[in-house]
Motif scaffolding. Structure first.
Motif, PDB file in Angstrom:
ATOM      1  N   ALA A  50       0.831  -1.211   0.000  1.00 43.91           N
ATOM      2  CA  ALA A  50       0.000   0.000   0.000  1.00 43.91           C
ATOM      3  C   ALA A  50       0.864   1.259   0.000  1.00 43.91           C
ATOM      4  N   LEU A  51       1.905   1.295   0.840  1.00 43.42           N
ATOM      5  CA  LEU A  51       2.773   2.470   0.888  1.00 43.42           C
ATOM      6  C   LEU A  51       3.526   2.661  -0.424  1.00 43.42           C
ATOM      7  N   GLN A  52       3.998   1.584  -1.009  1.00 43.55           N
ATOM      8  CA  GLN A  52       4.725   1.695  -2.275  1.00 43.55           C
ATOM      9  C   GLN A  52       3.818   2.234  -3.388  1.00 43.55           C
ATOM     10  N   ASN A  53       2.563   1.838  -3.368  1.00 48.16           N
ATOM     11  CA  ASN A  53       1.631   2.257  -4.416  1.00 48.16           C
ATOM     12  C   ASN A  53       1.169   3.703  -4.270  1.00 48.16           C
ATOM     13  N   ILE A  54       1.447   4.334  -3.132  1.00 48.64           N
ATOM     14  CA  ILE A  54       1.089   5.755  -2.988  1.00 48.64           C
ATOM     15  C   ILE A  54       2.335   6.637  -2.845  1.00 48.64           C
ATOM     16  N   GLY A  55       3.499   6.054  -3.089  1.00 51.75           N
ATOM     17  CA  GLY A  55       4.714   6.860  -3.121  1.00 51.75           C
ATOM     18  C   GLY A  55       5.515   6.902  -1.850  1.00 51.75           C
ATOM     19  N   TYR A  56       5.259   6.005  -0.925  1.00 49.03           N
ATOM     20  CA  TYR A  56       6.027   5.925   0.319  1.00 49.03           C
ATOM     21  C   TYR A  56       6.629   4.527   0.412  1.00 49.03           C
ATOM     22  N   ARG A  57       7.324   4.244   1.523  1.00 42.93           N
ATOM     23  CA  ARG A  57       7.961   2.940   1.635  1.00 42.93           C
ATOM     24  C   ARG A  57       8.194   2.591   3.102  1.00 42.93           C
ATOM     25  N   ILE A  58       8.390   1.290   3.348  1.00 37.34           N
ATOM     26  CA  ILE A  58       8.843   0.854   4.673  1.00 37.34           C
ATOM     27  C   ILE A  58      10.364   0.976   4.690  1.00 37.34           C
ATOM     28  N   PRO A  59      10.939   1.722   5.637  1.00 38.71           N
ATOM     29  CA  PRO A  59      12.400   1.939   5.648  1.00 38.71           C
ATOM     30  C   PRO A  59      13.165   0.639   5.892  1.00 38.71           C
ATOM     31  N   GLY A  60      14.322   0.542   5.290  1.00 38.38           N
ATOM     32  CA  GLY A  60      15.166  -0.648   5.457  1.00 38.38           C
ATOM     33  C   GLY A  60      15.983  -0.567   6.726  1.00 38.38           C
ATOM     34  N   LYS A  61      15.317  -0.437   7.855  1.00 32.06           N
ATOM     35  CA  LYS A  61      15.998  -0.359   9.148  1.00 32.06           C
ATOM     36  C   LYS A  61      15.341  -1.344  10.114  1.00 32.06           C
ATOM     37  N   LYS A  62      15.826  -1.324  11.343  1.00 33.98           N
ATOM     38  CA  LYS A  62      15.250  -2.196  12.352  1.00 33.98           C
ATOM     39  C   LYS A  62      13.965  -1.556  12.890  1.00 33.98           C
ATOM     40  N   ILE A  63      12.837  -2.210  12.636  1.00 35.63           N
ATOM     41  CA  ILE A  63      11.532  -1.694  13.071  1.00 35.63           C
ATOM     42  C   ILE A  63      10.995  -2.603  14.172  1.00 35.63           C
ATOM     43  N   THR A  64      10.775  -2.018  15.332  1.00 36.44           N
ATOM     44  CA  THR A  64      10.184  -2.760  16.452  1.00 36.44           C
ATOM     45  C   THR A  64       8.834  -2.138  16.794  1.00 36.44           C
ATOM     46  N   ILE A  65       7.812  -2.967  16.767  1.00 38.33           N
ATOM     47  CA  ILE A  65       6.451  -2.482  17.058  1.00 38.33           C
ATOM     48  C   ILE A  65       5.898  -3.273  18.234  1.00 38.33           C
ATOM     49  N   ASN A  66       5.477  -2.544  19.263  1.00 37.89           N
ATOM     50  CA  ASN A  66       4.876  -3.175  20.437  1.00 37.89           C
ATOM     51  C   ASN A  66       3.422  -2.717  20.551  1.00 37.89           C
ATOM     52  N   MET A  67       2.532  -3.689  20.735  1.00 40.02           N
ATOM     53  CA  MET A  67       1.109  -3.390  20.905  1.00 40.02           C
ATOM     54  C   MET A  67       0.754  -3.597  22.378  1.00 40.02           C
TER      55      MET A  67
END
Length: 511
Positions: A50-67
């Motif tokens: 979805a982000l790629q198709n609107i001109g953004y991207r997921i960065p190539g770094k370490k992503i930590t997500i806590n819910m």
């Protein structure tokens, strides 16, 4: 950089705020923690596309997500939008200084558009309670969430609108509903109307009594006598839902994603499950508990057609909810409670062949066969059904009559008036709102009989061989009949009519 975005998790029919903490640091990897289910774990693929198709991207770094809270199970795809915006804000692809003032939920399609979510109403209620400035969600759910006054609700079509709102200050269109106006515009022309029913005046009278007192009812009759037709019209004569009832009903249906785009549910629910239904589907539950049919019929009608065809275990699980008007689902780590205050309407044939013991009918059944068939329904379940009524086929003269019968709107006015009397009577009691909910103590207080009435009831119990359990049921129904007559006291004619409606309690009913 660390960013916090807020979503919500459903627990029963209530919501719990979930804090989505997104941290982006040096390194490589995508780590999602906090008890997410498989649908949430797969979200990174949807978000990336979805982000790629609107001109953004997921960065190539370490992503930590806590819910957080991390010990609460999260499920469903509604966190896609929350996670995507957290990643964009944490990677500084967008400016989002106001993002923690809003609660954000939505499922992403690969082109960036948003799909509807479940539980928008309870989530909106929780967002208002916790003081959020607004709630951003898919436009399909906006009217449902906008039922909550005092909360800014923004329905959006795609993620680009949300990015423009936070990053560039673009305005989102607020969804506003005048809840009082919505409530007042209730339908006066129901889809199923008693005016369509030819004949069966005595059965209509019985249905009116059931609606006025909230009594459970069972119709016994041969095929084609009109049992299903009459049952489907019962909800059309029930009193209009109060605003609180409408909100509570909408909340339950919202949790399972069954609310239409109209927002507030104004009509009382009518649920008609097939006789092959399982215990869990009827009472609720599952690995991730969901409301069952008895909760979806809360404040409305649950219709069980061909009652003896239901599995015995399915019918037995209804006994406790019929008494307590709520159902509790227990699991090892948690317990959830769903409301289930409904009217049970059941129909059945008197025998396997479908007809009463009639020697002239080719499909007649013997008394033994009829008894065996009726014994599929347990005594304790019948004990919770106040009205038993025999339905006979309509003669040709009635079927061909062109005169219009009394409409549901007219009947509902009488029912509503009787319910208002009961509301006033029980105003000091928290758990009793209409006659069917009275316990033994309240029956003794509100159903006092004069001597002629006592003598009539005593004679009926002895002469008709009525069972002991019929006594309280007769008094409850007689109290409702008195309310329909606007009578202060229960007198002989009220008792006499109530006695008629206990067919299955009579010894020798099978002939």
């Amino acid at each position: 950089m660390l960013v916090k975005v807020f979503g919500s998790a459903l627990f029963g029919v209530d919501a719990t705020t979930v804090t989505v903490e997104v941290n982006i640091d040096k390194g490589i990897g995508y780590h999602l923690v906090g008890l997410p289910d498989n649908a949430i774990k797969e979200s990174n693929y949807r978000i990336a596309a979805a982000l790629q198709n609107i001109g953004y991207r997921i960065p190539g770094k370490k992503i930590t997500i806590n819910m957080a809270p991390a010990d609460l199970r999260k499920e469903g795809s509604a966190y896609d939008l929350t996670l995507a915006l957290g990643i964009l804000a944490a990677s500084q692809q967008i400016k989002a200084s106001e993002i923690n003032n809003y609660l954000i939920m939505g499922e992403l399609s690969l082109d960036g558009s948003l799909q509807p979510i479940k539980g928008a109403l309870p989530i909106a209620i929780k967002a208002k309670e916790e003081g959020f400035k607004g709630f951003i969600l898919p436009e399909q759910n906006a009217r449902e969430a906008a039922v909550v006054n005092g909360l800014n609700v923004y329905g959006v079509k795609n993620i680009k609108e949300v990015i423009g709102f936070f990053d560039r200050g673009n305005q989102l269109t607020q969804t506003i509903i005048d809840i009082e106006k919505e409530y007042s515009n209730q339908l006066e022309n129901p889809e199923f109307d008693f005016a369509d029913v030819k004949g069966q005046e005595s059965i209509k009278r019985c249905m009116e009594i059931a609606a006025a007192g909230g009594h459970n009812i069972i119709l016994i009759g041969p095929p084609g006598s009109g049992k299903t037709m009459l049952s489907k019209r019962l909800s059309s004569i029930l009193p209009p839902m109060t605003l609180d009832e409408a909100l509570e009903t909408t909340k339950i249906h919202s949790v399972v994603g069954k609310v239409a785009n109209s927002g507030l549910m104004l009509e009382r629910p009518f649920r008609n499950p097939h006789h092959t239904i399982s215990d869990v589907a009827l009472v609720g539950g599952g690995s991730y508990p969901q409301p069952g049919e008895i909760s979806l019929s809360h404040n409305g009608v649950l219709f069980l057609d061909e009652l003896p065809e239901f599995k015995r275990s399915v019918l037995e699980v209804m006994r406790q909810p019929l008494e307590d008007r709520e159902v509790t689902i227990s699991r090892a780590r948690f317990t959830v409670t769903y409301p289930s205050s409904f009217m049970l309407v059941a129909s059945m044939n008197p025998s396997p062949g479908g007809y009463f013991n009639d020697p002239d009918n080719a499909l007649n059944s013997s008394p033994l066969e009829m008894q065996r068939y009726l014994s599929k329904i347990s005594g304790p379940l019948l004990d919770r059904i106040d009205l038993h009524i025999e339905v006979n086929p309509v003669p040709f003269e009635k079927l061909s009559d062109t005169k219009k019968s009394e409409s549901s709107v007219v009947i509902r006015k009488r029912v509503t008036k009787a319910r208002e009397i009961q509301t006033e009577r029980f105003r000091m009691l928290n758990n009793v709102h209409y006659n069917a909910q009275m316990n033994t103590k309240q029956i003794r207080e509100f159903c006092k009989l004069n001597e002629p009435s006592k003598a009539l009831l005593k004679n009926a119990m002895e002469q008709l061989n009525l069972s002991a359990r019929a006594y309280d049921r007769i008094l409850k129904v007689a109290r409702t009949i008195a309310d329909l007559d606007n009578a202060t006291d229960v007198v002989e004619n009220h008792i006499a009519e109530a006695i008629q409606y206990r067919s299955l309690d009579r010894e020798g009913w099978l002939g």
